[in-house]
Design an enzyme around this catalytic site. Sequence first.
Site, PDB file in Angstrom:
ATOM      1  N   ASP A  34      35.506  68.147  20.255  1.00 42.22           N
ATOM      2  CA  ASP A  34      36.714  68.097  21.086  1.00 42.22           C
ATOM      3  C   ASP A  34      37.615  66.948  20.664  1.00 42.22           C
ATOM      4  OD1 ASP A  34      35.508  69.157  24.359  1.00 42.22           O
ATOM      5  OD2 ASP A  34      35.726  70.169  22.436  1.00 42.22           O
ATOM      6  N   GLU A  36      37.909  65.479  17.748  1.00 42.19           N
ATOM      7  CA  GLU A  36      38.635  65.752  16.496  1.00 42.19           C
ATOM      8  C   GLU A  36      39.788  66.727  16.752  1.00 42.19           C
ATOM      9  OE1 GLU A  36      34.920  66.784  14.639  1.00 42.19           O
ATOM     10  OE2 GLU A  36      35.410  65.506  12.949  1.00 42.19           O
ATOM     11  N   TYR A  37      39.510  67.722  17.617  1.00 42.68           N
ATOM     12  CA  TYR A  37      40.556  68.683  17.969  1.00 42.68           C
ATOM     13  C   TYR A  37      41.720  67.955  18.655  1.00 42.68           C
ATOM     14  CZ  TYR A  37      42.996  72.581  20.106  1.00 42.68           C
ATOM     15  OH  TYR A  37      43.965  73.457  20.487  1.00 42.68           O
ATOM     16  N   ASP A  38      41.356  67.084  19.609  1.00 43.48           N
ATOM     17  CA  ASP A  38      42.390  66.351  20.345  1.00 43.48           C
ATOM     18  C   ASP A  38      43.245  65.519  19.396  1.00 43.48           C
ATOM     19  OD1 ASP A  38      41.521  67.387  22.700  1.00 43.48           O
ATOM     20  OD2 ASP A  38      40.316  65.645  23.268  1.00 43.48           O
ATOM     21  N   SER A  83      45.941  72.701  31.292  1.00 46.23           N
ATOM     22  CA  SER A  83      44.812  71.877  30.840  1.00 46.23           C
ATOM     23  C   SER A  83      45.136  70.420  31.168  1.00 46.23           C
ATOM     24  CB  SER A  83      44.590  72.065  29.351  1.00 46.23           C
ATOM     25  OG  SER A  83      45.761  71.680  28.682  1.00 46.23           O
ATOM     26  N   LEU A  84      44.313  69.520  30.697  1.00 45.18           N
ATOM     27  CA  LEU A  84      44.531  68.119  31.074  1.00 45.18           C
ATOM     28  C   LEU A  84      44.751  67.259  29.841  1.00 45.18           C
ATOM     29  CD1 LEU A  84      41.620  67.725  33.658  1.00 45.18           C
ATOM     30  CD2 LEU A  84      44.056  67.819  34.179  1.00 45.18           C
ATOM     31  N   GLU A 115      35.881  63.555  39.657  1.00 44.90           N
ATOM     32  CA  GLU A 115      34.917  64.667  39.599  1.00 44.90           C
ATOM     33  C   GLU A 115      34.312  64.714  38.206  1.00 44.90           C
ATOM     34  OE1 GLU A 115      37.256  68.175  40.424  1.00 44.90           O
ATOM     35  OE2 GLU A 115      38.321  67.120  42.004  1.00 44.90           O
ATOM     36  N   LYS A 117      33.606  66.249  34.650  1.00 42.88           N
ATOM     37  CA  LYS A 117      34.297  67.256  33.840  1.00 42.88           C
ATOM     38  C   LYS A 117      33.222  68.170  33.269  1.00 42.88           C
ATOM     39  CE  LYS A 117      37.771  67.858  30.265  1.00 42.88           C
ATOM     40  NZ  LYS A 117      37.049  68.857  29.504  1.00 42.88           N
ATOM     41  N   ASP A 119      31.274  70.984  31.395  1.00 43.77           N
ATOM     42  CA  ASP A 119      31.493  71.505  30.045  1.00 43.77           C
ATOM     43  C   ASP A 119      31.185  73.003  30.020  1.00 43.77           C
ATOM     44  OD1 ASP A 119      32.098  71.624  27.423  1.00 43.77           O
ATOM     45  OD2 ASP A 119      30.333  70.550  26.710  1.00 43.77           O
ATOM     46  N   ARG A 138      40.708  82.138  31.120  1.00 49.00           N
ATOM     47  CA  ARG A 138      41.973  81.437  31.028  1.00 49.00           C
ATOM     48  C   ARG A 138      42.910  82.075  29.990  1.00 49.00           C
ATOM     49  NH1 ARG A 138      41.466  75.427  29.262  1.00 49.00           N
ATOM     50  NH2 ARG A 138      43.613  74.679  29.377  1.00 49.00           N
ATOM     51  N   GLU A 179      34.797  76.359  37.059  1.00 50.75           N
ATOM     52  CA  GLU A 179      34.156  76.331  35.744  1.00 50.75           C
ATOM     53  C   GLU A 179      32.877  77.152  35.813  1.00 50.75           C
ATOM     54  OE1 GLU A 179      36.071  74.561  33.913  1.00 50.75           O
ATOM     55  OE2 GLU A 179      34.953  74.033  32.111  1.00 50.75           O
ATOM     56  N   TYR A 231      36.954  73.995  41.779  1.00 46.15           N
ATOM     57  CA  TYR A 231      37.560  72.696  42.046  1.00 46.15           C
ATOM     58  C   TYR A 231      39.063  72.735  42.330  1.00 46.15           C
ATOM     59  CZ  TYR A 231      37.974  73.420  37.005  1.00 46.15           C
ATOM     60  OH  TYR A 231      38.188  73.974  35.780  1.00 46.15           O
ATOM     61  N   LYS A 318      37.396  61.237  28.777  1.00 45.82           N
ATOM     62  CA  LYS A 318      36.362  61.844  27.932  1.00 45.82           C
ATOM     63  C   LYS A 318      35.314  60.808  27.523  1.00 45.82           C
ATOM     64  CE  LYS A 318      37.714  66.106  26.644  1.00 45.82           C
ATOM     65  NZ  LYS A 318      37.777  66.420  25.291  1.00 45.82           N
ATOM     66  N   CYS A 412       1.514  80.158   6.239  1.00 42.37           N
ATOM     67  CA  CYS A 412       1.531  79.342   7.454  1.00 42.37           C
ATOM     68  C   CYS A 412       1.293  77.882   7.073  1.00 42.37           C
ATOM     69  CB  CYS A 412       0.448  79.830   8.419  1.00 42.37           C
ATOM     70  SG  CYS A 412       0.183  78.684   9.789  1.00 42.37           S
ATOM     71  N   CYS A 415      -2.491  76.897   8.510  1.00 41.74           N
ATOM     72  CA  CYS A 415      -3.753  77.451   8.003  1.00 41.74           C
ATOM     73  C   CYS A 415      -3.629  78.037   6.597  1.00 41.74           C
ATOM     74  CB  CYS A 415      -4.285  78.512   8.967  1.00 41.74           C
ATOM     75  SG  CYS A 415      -3.222  79.968   9.030  1.00 41.74           S
ATOM     76  N   CYS A 430       2.544  83.787  12.116  1.00 45.64           N
ATOM     77  CA  CYS A 430       1.247  83.603  11.476  1.00 45.64           C
ATOM     78  C   CYS A 430       0.302  84.456  12.318  1.00 45.64           C
ATOM     79  CB  CYS A 430       0.815  82.143  11.535  1.00 45.64           C
ATOM     80  SG  CYS A 430      -0.937  81.954  11.158  1.00 45.64           S
ATOM     81  N   CYS A 435      -5.993  80.309  13.450  1.00 41.75           N
ATOM     82  CA  CYS A 435      -5.118  79.252  12.919  1.00 41.75           C
ATOM     83  C   CYS A 435      -5.188  78.033  13.855  1.00 41.75           C
ATOM     84  CB  CYS A 435      -3.693  79.778  12.845  1.00 41.75           C
ATOM     85  SG  CYS A 435      -2.476  78.496  12.514  1.00 41.75           S
TER      86      CYS A 435
HETATM   87  S1  IVH Z   1      41.084  70.333  36.879  1.00 43.54           S
HETATM   88  C1  IVH Z   1      45.402  71.405  36.012  1.00 43.54           C
HETATM   89  N1  IVH Z   1      38.590  69.663  37.288  1.00 43.54           N
HETATM   90  O1  IVH Z   1      38.475  70.695  31.871  1.00 43.54           O
HETATM   91  C2  IVH Z   1      44.087  70.783  36.027  1.00 43.54           C
HETATM   92  N2  IVH Z   1      39.143  70.705  35.236  1.00 43.54           N
HETATM   93  O2  IVH Z   1      41.594  70.620  30.259  1.00 43.54           O
HETATM   94  C3  IVH Z   1      43.058  71.757  35.994  1.00 43.54           C
HETATM   95  N3  IVH Z   1      37.224  71.081  33.778  1.00 43.54           N
HETATM   96  O3  IVH Z   1      39.902  73.525  30.879  1.00 43.54           O
HETATM   97  C4  IVH Z   1      41.767  71.275  35.605  1.00 43.54           C
HETATM   98  N4  IVH Z   1      35.709  70.241  35.108  1.00 43.54           N
HETATM   99  O4  IVH Z   1      38.185  73.996  32.529  1.00 43.54           O
HETATM  100  C5  IVH Z   1      39.451  70.218  36.435  1.00 43.54           C
HETATM  101  N5  IVH Z   1      36.400  69.051  37.793  1.00 43.54           N
HETATM  102  C6  IVH Z   1      37.288  69.611  36.962  1.00 43.54           C
HETATM  103  C7  IVH Z   1      36.896  70.127  35.724  1.00 43.54           C
HETATM  104  C8  IVH Z   1      37.860  70.658  34.874  1.00 43.54           C
HETATM  105  C9  IVH Z   1      35.927  70.823  33.938  1.00 43.54           C
HETATM  106  C10 IVH Z   1      37.790  71.699  32.566  1.00 43.54           C
HETATM  107  C11 IVH Z   1      38.789  72.770  32.818  1.00 43.54           C
HETATM  108  C12 IVH Z   1      39.889  72.534  31.817  1.00 43.54           C
HETATM  109  C13 IVH Z   1      39.495  71.276  31.129  1.00 43.54           C
HETATM  110  C14 IVH Z   1      40.622  70.289  31.131  1.00 43.54           C
END
Ligand code: IVH
Length: 687
Positions: A34, A36-38, A83-84, A115, A117, A119, A138, A179, A231, A318, A412, A415, A430, A435
């Site tokens: 994630d 590296e993607y970010d 997303s966040l 809260e 996050k 996965d 999504r 989630e 959530y 993160k 194996c 044995c 085996c 064995c």
């Molecule tokens: S709130 C507009 N709360 O994290 C905000 N997201 O990009 C909506 N995620 O894809 C997200 N736990 O699937 C929120 N407690 C949580 C979360 C959560 C996991 C995921 C969500 C989103 C990614 C953030």
Amino acid sequence: MEDKEIRKRVEQLRDQIREHNYRYYVLNEPTISDKEYDQLYNELKRLEEEHPELVTEDSPTQRVGAPPAEAFERVEHPSPVLSLDNAYNREDLENWLKRIGNLNPEVADAGFTVEPKLDGLTVVLHYRDGVFDLGATRGNSEVGEDITENLRTIRSLPLRIPPTSEGPQPPDYLVVRGEAFIKLGDFEGLNRRLEEAGERTYVNPRNTAAGSLRQLDSSLTQERPLTVLIYQIVTSSEEIPETQVQVLESLQGWGFPVPEYDYCPDLECVLEVINQWEERRDQLDYEIDGAVVKLNDQELAADLGVVGKAPRGAIAYKYPAQVVSTRLESIEVNVGRTGVLTPYAVLDPVEIGGVTVRQATLHNFDFVAEKDIREGDRVEVKRAGDVIPYVIGPVVADRTGGEIPYSPPRKCPSCGEPVEHLEGEVAYYCVNLSCPAQLIRNVEHFVSRPAMDIEGLGIKLVEQFVEQDLIKDVADLYYLKSEDLLGLEGFGEKKVNNILGAVQESKDRSLEKLITGLGIRGVGEVVARDLAERYQDLDELKKSEQEDLEEIEGIGPNIAWAVVDWFQQAANLQVLDKLKTAGVWPVSRGESQPQVPQSLEGLTLVVTGRLPGFNRREVTEYIEARGGRVTGSVSGNTDYLVAGEDPGSKLDQARDEEVPILDEDELRGLAGEHLSTEGERKGEKSD
Ligand code: IVH
């Protein structure tokens, strides 16, 4: 950079991000972390902000994710599923607060929720008149895929939200977001069952959850232990509650499972809670990759608006990735109790999240072949919770040419007998019944807690007994004499008496436990219980035919065949004779086995420190199976603190709050374990 170069870099980043989106959202097979993607995404975002003339409609910054797969119906979301933005340290959070504080000074008093996050995968659930009637992925944030039938199979997802006796009533029209994921314990259980059945195991919980949600046949989804936590309220026919705390309370009141959360008045508290979650990360039964910080005041959050595809009023903090890369020194092979060979990686030791990892699973030989994992490769390794670390795949770009391609063994490793592999099957076996590696695993399984539960007989002793030729099958345990053991290294009279005593004591175990212990392929605790309900004893089970067995719900042709086949092997019949002669011959009660008594029902427990007989997940399962609830921190609602070695600050907190403290034995006592075992035995004898 010159204009031409910038344009080129922007194009390059877009291509890379599109490719990774496709891998992540469509194939469910990400190849980068994630973080590296970010980094790629943020670089593109920055370049586009600096050069707005380069922004195009189809840039990945203008939409999140990839288009939905064609096989599912499209669902237009009532509002974009956002997303966040991410934060990685205190400074990032401070900057976030400064930014939004400049836009609206009320931020200073708004308070926050923190809260975990989770996965997993975002799901959007629609309820009309209190009934779940549509659920979507999504997708590209505007349009998702209709996975209603798959979501219906998730047991924690309420299909109906009835009127409540107190608190706000559920709205007539309600769309919520949450989630979906697979708990680590459930994931291990799923893989254990597959392994017992000689089938292919899954690689990790997240990909399994993603694949399960996108099954076109929902009966396949049903077999996967998915869970949801909700959530957010996306849309409602009623006003959305004023604060995030109220949102979560309302959702909970309407019967939705919600994540644990804390309210924080200020940044110091936010950071403390973030740290607490990071510390707990390894002990949780689900994977988290960070914590989500949300402004508690929902109106204020909404007023702050959205930047790109992320709301300003919340941010994801993160944690460092639990993925590292290291050199794979060699590929070794483990022999399981049913003779299945499993490859594992011996690694150049590497630290992941504070733990030194030396070995990691490679799942099966197909996985090694598909990923073309070679000895000498640099590989990515992930460790999450206390599941066994696993290899994600090779870093192909780092190859030097000296890496050695791998092929499964023909003999194996224990044995030396030839290995069997049926065309089209995943497993390599085996098939040598004597064995030693298989025998060790078999005995280890036989003495384990779900089976004959012989206390004090761990893997080291089992290995010693096998190596010294003291046992050649599980029944030999009941023929061990003091003089056999007294000569062994490290064995005094007391230890010998304890072990022989525990072996004798195990003669009283139920038929169900004995059947579990036999290690028949595909017959774990659940099937063993079904068999013990149906058959009086092992003589009766031995006579059963394939068709009789298939009549039992939950037993398919493969397991039925495995049972019949097991009772046809001369070596196994000899073991049965020896068990019978030794007096290990339980008789079934012939009735439904009682469920585990709900002796902890209504109690809230907190666990801290290392317990001698459980790891963290086992103790949670143990408590939950008996109706208790396990929470992460001591509060006014805590009934007991279960404390082991190195208990940490929770012990002090419990003392301060006068919460009673239990050790493992006392927990078992409270659960009525001793009583229930006695009851079980009495029940058996009186039959
Ligand atoms: S709130 C507009 N709360 O994290 C905000 N997201 O990009 C909506 N995620 O894809 C997200 N736990 O699937 C929120 N407690 C949580 C979360 C959560 C996991 C995921 C969500 C989103 C990614 C953030």
